[in-house]
Design a protein around this motif. Structure first.
Motif, PDB file in Angstrom:
ATOM      1  N   VAL A  32       5.211   1.886  -4.782  1.00  0.00           N
ATOM      2  CA  VAL A  32       5.135   3.279  -5.225  1.00  0.00           C
ATOM      3  C   VAL A  32       6.528   3.781  -5.577  1.00  0.00           C
ATOM      4  O   VAL A  32       7.484   3.588  -4.815  1.00  0.00           O
ATOM      5  CB  VAL A  32       4.512   4.170  -4.127  1.00  0.00           C
ATOM      6  CG1 VAL A  32       4.601   5.645  -4.505  1.00  0.00           C
ATOM      7  CG2 VAL A  32       3.067   3.778  -3.898  1.00  0.00           C
ATOM      8  N   ASP A  33       6.653   4.422  -6.730  1.00  0.00           N
ATOM      9  CA  ASP A  33       7.911   5.042  -7.162  1.00  0.00           C
ATOM     10  C   ASP A  33       7.971   6.440  -6.567  1.00  0.00           C
ATOM     11  O   ASP A  33       7.218   7.340  -6.965  1.00  0.00           O
ATOM     12  CB  ASP A  33       7.962   5.097  -8.686  1.00  0.00           C
ATOM     13  CG  ASP A  33       9.298   5.643  -9.195  1.00  0.00           C
ATOM     14  OD1 ASP A  33      10.118   6.077  -8.361  1.00  0.00           O
ATOM     15  OD2 ASP A  33       9.520   5.635 -10.421  1.00  0.00           O
TER      16      ASP A  33
ATOM     17  N   ALA B  28      11.427   5.385   6.859  1.00  0.00           N
ATOM     18  CA  ALA B  28      10.139   4.719   7.084  1.00  0.00           C
ATOM     19  C   ALA B  28       9.198   4.939   5.910  1.00  0.00           C
ATOM     20  O   ALA B  28       8.438   4.050   5.522  1.00  0.00           O
ATOM     21  CB  ALA B  28       9.504   5.230   8.374  1.00  0.00           C
ATOM     22  N   VAL B  29       9.242   6.140   5.322  1.00  0.00           N
ATOM     23  CA  VAL B  29       8.420   6.420   4.146  1.00  0.00           C
ATOM     24  C   VAL B  29       8.891   5.587   2.958  1.00  0.00           C
ATOM     25  O   VAL B  29       8.089   5.066   2.184  1.00  0.00           O
ATOM     26  CB  VAL B  29       8.466   7.928   3.817  1.00  0.00           C
ATOM     27  CG1 VAL B  29       7.791   8.213   2.476  1.00  0.00           C
ATOM     28  CG2 VAL B  29       7.794   8.729   4.911  1.00  0.00           C
ATOM     29  N   ARG B  30      10.206   5.439   2.826  1.00  0.00           N
ATOM     30  CA  ARG B  30      10.739   4.620   1.727  1.00  0.00           C
ATOM     31  C   ARG B  30      10.314   3.156   1.885  1.00  0.00           C
ATOM     32  O   ARG B  30      10.024   2.472   0.897  1.00  0.00           O
ATOM     33  CB  ARG B  30      12.264   4.729   1.690  1.00  0.00           C
ATOM     34  CG  ARG B  30      12.749   6.146   1.399  1.00  0.00           C
ATOM     35  CD  ARG B  30      14.270   6.212   1.290  1.00  0.00           C
ATOM     36  NE  ARG B  30      14.716   7.588   1.171  1.00  0.00           N
ATOM     37  CZ  ARG B  30      14.730   8.262   0.015  1.00  0.00           C
ATOM     38  NH1 ARG B  30      14.344   7.661  -1.092  1.00  0.00           N
ATOM     39  NH2 ARG B  30      15.131   9.512  -0.025  1.00  0.00           N
TER      40      ARG B  30
ATOM     41  N   SER C 113      -1.057   7.044  -9.413  1.00  0.00           N
ATOM     42  CA  SER C 113      -0.276   8.021 -10.181  1.00  0.00           C
ATOM     43  C   SER C 113       1.218   7.769 -10.119  1.00  0.00           C
ATOM     44  O   SER C 113       1.981   8.443 -10.813  1.00  0.00           O
ATOM     45  CB  SER C 113      -0.561   9.430  -9.651  1.00  0.00           C
ATOM     46  OG  SER C 113      -0.223   9.529  -8.274  1.00  0.00           O
ATOM     47  N   ALA C 114       1.634   6.829  -9.283  1.00  0.00           N
ATOM     48  CA  ALA C 114       3.069   6.582  -9.136  1.00  0.00           C
ATOM     49  C   ALA C 114       3.481   5.239  -9.710  1.00  0.00           C
ATOM     50  O   ALA C 114       4.539   4.714  -9.383  1.00  0.00           O
ATOM     51  CB  ALA C 114       3.467   6.664  -7.665  1.00  0.00           C
ATOM     52  N   LYS C 115       2.640   4.690 -10.579  1.00  0.00           N
ATOM     53  CA  LYS C 115       3.002   3.417 -11.194  1.00  0.00           C
ATOM     54  C   LYS C 115       4.088   3.626 -12.245  1.00  0.00           C
ATOM     55  O   LYS C 115       4.307   4.731 -12.717  1.00  0.00           O
ATOM     56  CB  LYS C 115       1.766   2.778 -11.825  1.00  0.00           C
ATOM     57  CG  LYS C 115       0.705   2.351 -10.822  1.00  0.00           C
ATOM     58  CD  LYS C 115      -0.455   1.682 -11.516  1.00  0.00           C
ATOM     59  CE  LYS C 115      -1.500   1.201 -10.499  1.00  0.00           C
ATOM     60  NZ  LYS C 115      -2.654   0.553 -11.164  1.00  0.00           N
ATOM     61  N   VAL C 116       4.739   2.536 -12.613  1.00  0.00           N
ATOM     62  CA  VAL C 116       5.791   2.603 -13.626  1.00  0.00           C
ATOM     63  C   VAL C 116       5.195   3.104 -14.930  1.00  0.00           C
ATOM     64  O   VAL C 116       4.166   2.630 -15.389  1.00  0.00           O
ATOM     65  CB  VAL C 116       6.436   1.221 -13.837  1.00  0.00           C
ATOM     66  CG1 VAL C 116       7.475   1.287 -14.936  1.00  0.00           C
ATOM     67  CG2 VAL C 116       7.059   0.749 -12.532  1.00  0.00           C
TER      68      VAL C 116
ATOM     69  N   ALA D 112      -1.614   8.329  -0.800  1.00  0.00           N
ATOM     70  CA  ALA D 112      -2.461   8.958  -1.812  1.00  0.00           C
ATOM     71  C   ALA D 112      -2.034   8.538  -3.214  1.00  0.00           C
ATOM     72  O   ALA D 112      -2.877   8.266  -4.081  1.00  0.00           O
ATOM     73  CB  ALA D 112      -2.397  10.478  -1.663  1.00  0.00           C
ATOM     74  N   ALA D 113      -0.721   8.464  -3.446  1.00  0.00           N
ATOM     75  CA  ALA D 113      -0.224   8.053  -4.757  1.00  0.00           C
ATOM     76  C   ALA D 113      -0.581   6.603  -5.047  1.00  0.00           C
ATOM     77  O   ALA D 113      -0.903   6.232  -6.179  1.00  0.00           O
ATOM     78  CB  ALA D 113       1.284   8.254  -4.828  1.00  0.00           C
TER      79      ALA D 113
END
Length: 452
Positions: free
Chosen positions: A164-165, A154-156, A191-194, A185-186
């Motif tokens: 989000v990566d 579910a998180v994926r 902060s989780a961008k490519v 949060a990301a």
């Protein structure tokens, strides 16, 4: 105040369960009629379930990542008469049906009599659709490690939806598990961008082993049985270092569908190589495969059909809707490419791109994942030459294209290197003859041999 229990409705045509992705309310919050209550992931899509009542949320029967069976209790709401409520006979958007009676429980001591109120409330839920079995079972989903990242499916799904990566998300859950809050949060922080630096995890502290723990470990690892004889619990070449992962969503549905197909269909497979040596530059392999499949359906309609094995009836379709197999990390999707028999090459390519994009974004409507008349799998983009693809009822046939290769082909005066595409046609022998299947495959081979 009256408290009502909302039971998970059937979010698709006969789907037996769904996974909680995110709650939009928490206990103590006020849920309002028809506003989003919870996000659920089914085998077909991530959908938002609206609240059927207005009132205070008392109990949630599951958390993010839990699998809830269709008809099981989802949430309890204390009705607020001051807020808008749906009339008893007003439609809710779901096809209603009575829930299955609760399983009988073993007799309890007379000193602790059970109240009959919950049972009465359970039978009045009115949210179970069709003839699905009812249950209050909740299956807790374990976090699986994929690519070094621990997260429940579910998180994926949420991470994919938000772009989000996960490998760049700093986990806050136990044992380094990425949670829904981490993904949100990301996404907000960007902060989780490519291109962002991967999250650095602090090494977990390893507690010192006590003598008692070491002694117990030594006893558990002994090679002798209680009688003092040597024993072996697993073969020496096997190890059990992983943990069971409960299937959910697309993979869960795929397991059921494949098992059902294996039990019902009488499959037979024909294979041959399509010679594409004469192709002119610019040919689109997938479009050419679809065009040849359409022409084969028109020439041999027996394979562009549905078969009812229970009533021994078949339906021949005048149109060609092709189920295109799309592989994803979450499992196999088969969206329907509608009216393939009336689209030109550009129209086919646009339709294919649209379906793939919707599948990857998990935005494809559920109705686009059913109703196709024949299937196509282009597994050769990865590897493999021939296959025995699975026919999923009620369809009668599926064509699979393997990886193209060059082979020496005899021609007038010698040999030439020709590029070929291996084809495998699986058909349900209850509904079609071997001759029909062979003629079908021959039409495909002849069409693919054309220059354009």
């Amino acid at each position: 105040m009256t408290t009502k229990t909302f039971h998970l409705p059937d979010l698709g045509e006969g789907l037996p369960d769904a996974t909680i992705v995110e709650w939009f309310v928490k206990p103590g919050d006020v849920a309002r009629l028809d506003e989003p209550l919870v996000s659920m992931e089914t085998a077909k899509a991530v959908v938002e379930v609206p609240s059927p009542f207005s009132g205070k949320v008392i109990t949630q029967h599951g958390k993010a990542g839990d699998v809830i069976e269709t008809g099981a209790a989802l949430v309890e709401i204390e009705i607020d008469a001051k807020l808008p409520q749906r009339a008893e006979a007003e439609a809710t958007g779901h096809h209603h049906g009575p829930p299955k009676p609760a399983k009988p429980e073993p007799a309890k001591p007379a000193a602790a009599p059970a109240s009959s109120a919950p049972a009465a409330e359970r039978s009045d839920s009115g949210t179970v659709v069709g003839a699905m079995q009812s249950s209050d079972s909740v299956h807790v989903e374990l976090a699986a490690s994929v690519g070094g990242v621990k997260a429940v499916p579910a998180v994926r799904a949420l991470a994919k939806k938000l772009g989000v990566d996960l490998s760049r998300v700093r986990p806050s859950g136990a044992d380094g598990v990425v949670t829904l809050k981490d993904v949100k949060a990301a996404a907000e922080a960007g902060s989780a961008k490519v291109g962002a630096a991967p999250a650095v995890q602090a090494p977990a502290a390893v507690p010192a082993a006590t003598p008692q723990a070491a002694a117990r470990a030594a006893e558990q690892r002994t090679a002798l049985s209680a009688s003092g004889k040597p024993m072996r619990t697993t073969p020496p070449t096997q190890s059990a270092s992983g943990q069971p992962e409960q299937l959910k969503g697309v993979r869960r549905n795929m397991a059921r569908v494949m098992a059902q197909a294996h039990a019902q269909v009488v499959p037979t497979t024909l294979s041959d190589d399509a010679d594409i040596h004469a192709w002119l530059p610019g040919n689109d392999i997938t479009v050419r495969l679809i065009r040849s499949l359409v022409r084969a359906c028109q020439a041999v309609p027996a394979l562009n059909a549905w078969f009812d094995g229970e009533n021994l009836t078949r339906t021949l379709h005048p149109h060609v809707d092709i189920g295109i197999a799309v592989d994803t990390d979450d499992g196999l999707f088969v969206p329907a490419l509608r009216n393939a028999d009336v689209l030109d090459a550009n129209g086919l390519r646009q339709a294919i791109n649209r379906l793939r994009e919707q599948v990857n974004n998990r935005s494809i409507p559920p109705e686009e994942l059913k109703g196709y008349t024949i299937s196509l799998s282009n597994f050769g983009i990865f590897a493999g030459r021939y296959a025995t693809p699975v026919v999923v009822p009620p369809t009668v046939a599926i064509v699979a294209a393997g990886k193209g290769r060059h082979q020496m082909t005899p021609v007038m005066g010698g040999f030439e290197s020709h590029k070929v595409i291996p084809l495998s046609l699986t058909f349900d022998h209850r509904a079609a003859t071997g001759g029909e299947a062979a003629r079908f495959l021959k039409v495909m081979l002849d069409d693919l041999a054309r220059p354009a």
